[in-house]
Scaffold this active site. Structure first.
Site, short mmCIF file in Angstrom:
data_model
loop_
_atom_site.label_atom_id
_atom_site.label_comp_id
_atom_site.label_asym_id
_atom_site.label_seq_id
_atom_site.Cartn_x
_atom_site.Cartn_y
_atom_site.Cartn_z
N THR A 1 44.51 60.33 29.01
CA THR A 1 43.80 61.27 29.86
C THR A 1 42.70 60.49 30.58
O THR A 1 42.21 59.49 30.07
CB THR A 1 43.23 62.46 29.06
OG1 THR A 1 42.49 63.29 29.94
CG2 THR A 1 42.34 62.01 27.92
N THR B 1 43.70 66.15 30.76
CA THR B 1 45.12 66.35 30.44
C THR B 1 45.23 66.74 28.98
O THR B 1 44.47 66.22 28.16
CB THR B 1 45.89 65.02 30.62
OG1 THR B 1 45.84 64.65 31.99
CG2 THR B 1 47.33 65.12 30.16
N GLY C 1 44.12 59.24 36.68
CA GLY C 1 45.48 58.73 36.64
C GLY C 1 45.69 57.43 37.38
O GLY C 1 46.50 56.59 36.97
N VAL D 1 50.54 62.39 42.67
CA VAL D 1 51.02 62.43 41.29
C VAL D 1 50.17 61.48 40.46
O VAL D 1 49.99 60.32 40.84
CB VAL D 1 52.52 62.02 41.21
CG1 VAL D 1 52.98 61.99 39.76
CG2 VAL D 1 53.38 62.99 42.02
N GLY D 2 49.63 61.96 39.37
CA GLY D 2 48.82 61.12 38.48
C GLY D 2 49.68 60.46 37.42
O GLY D 2 50.91 60.38 37.54
N1 ASP Z 1 45.34 61.98 34.04
C1 ASP Z 1 45.23 63.17 34.84
C2 ASP Z 1 45.50 62.87 36.25
O1 ASP Z 1 44.97 61.89 36.76
C3 ASP Z 1 43.92 63.83 34.72
C4 ASP Z 1 43.15 63.58 33.45
O2 ASP Z 1 43.73 63.48 32.39
O3 ASP Z 1 41.91 63.51 33.47
O4 ASP Z 1 46.21 63.61 36.88
#
Ligand code: ASP
Length: 293
Positions: free
Chosen positions: A198, A147, A201, A176-177
């Protein structure tokens, strides 16, 4: 004092753009949004916007969010197809509706209604991404996710965040994350600080990572201390429940313009800039010693 921080080395272009605006007295949300837009457009970043990971149905369904820490207003858009800048749709949700989050086809209809232009699917989904999806889709397993989460402090003291992701590779349609979820993927409170997350999620949401990081800054921790402490405590809380802990990282910005970042895994880095200091990438050591790849 102005300051800006964002997740991963690929955010250096975001930080440079944001710094340009902040150094001219720009508003923190304008700086963060403009920086995130650059990364959304860059097809070389495989986890954000154009060129991002596809879901199990082969769709590019993007999540974005913004928060203004001076008003606690927030906006998010999740599972949005056909548009290049979910971060800006999120901002429109914040500014033009009485709600915080819109999802899926309703978010797309809202984007169209307020004047966002649809992008050509062949522009958004590059041939390389399509080929990778065709090669991997039989696997039905999530591998790869990142992210861009950007937090900015402007010269007037406003602290804002802007985030964007394509979510985890081969996620279920409709998944949805944390990125568009307040307190999990992001949180901002002017006078205190901001955090953006990040990593996987599902784990980040279970621990409300970003809100907890800001609460640590409210209790007097610096950005760097808050980042390390929140990662270590979230990691051990998940482990204590017997969960298989996945990668998680956070960037923090405190009210004095200090920035920091931490991860439970190796290889995390963030980009930052502040008044009097040029943009740079900072690599961090894992905040825990028991992460299993
Ligand atoms: N946090 C994001 C999600 O799970 C992906 C990531 O940042 O690695 O959608």
């Amino acid at each position: 004092m102005w300051s800006i921080v964002a997740t991963w080395p690929f955010s250096i272009e975001c930080v440079e753009e944001g710094a340009k605006r902040l150094s001219c007295g720009g508003y923190a949300l304008d700086a963060a949004e403009a920086g995130v837009q650059l990364v959304e457009t860059n097809p070389a970043v495989d986890s954000v916007g154009r060129g991002g990971y596809l879901n199990e149905n082969g769709e590019l369904a993007l999540d974005g969010a913004v928060m203004d820490g001076s008003t606690l207003r927030t906006g998010a858009a999740a599972c949005v197809r056909y548009y290049e800048h979910p971060v800006s749709i999120a901002r429109a949700v914040m500014e033009k509706t009485r709600h915080n989050i819109l999802v899926g086809p309703a978010a797309e209809a809202f984007a169209e209604k307020v004047g966002f232009e649809k992008a050509d699917p062949d522009y958004l989904i590059t041939p390389e991404v399509r080929a990778k999806y065709e090669a991997e889709k039989a696997k039905k397993e999530t591998s790869g996710h990142d992210t861009i989460g950007c937090a900015a402090l402007d010269a007037s003291g406003n602290i804002c965040t802007a985030c964007s992701t394509s979510g985890a590779n081969l996620r279920m349609a409709g998944r949805v994350g944390d990125t568009p979820i307040i307190g999990s993927g992001f949180y901002a409170l002017s006078g205190v600080g901001a955090a953006c997350a990040t990593g996987l999620g599902e784990d980040i949401m279970r621990t409300c990572l970003s809100f907890r990081a800001v609460e640590l800054m409210r209790a007097g921790k610096s950005a760097g201390e808050a980042a390390r402490e929140v990662i270590a405590s979230a990691h051990s809380a998940l482990k204590a429940c017997g969960l298989n802990v996945h990668s998680m990282a956070v960037v923090c910005l405190d009210a004095s313009g200090g920035t920091g970042g931490a991860a439970n895994h190796k290889g995390f880095a963030y980009a930052c800039a502040r008044e009097g200091e040029a943009a740079k990438v900072v690599f961090v050591e894992p905040a825990v010693d028991d992460f299993v790849e």
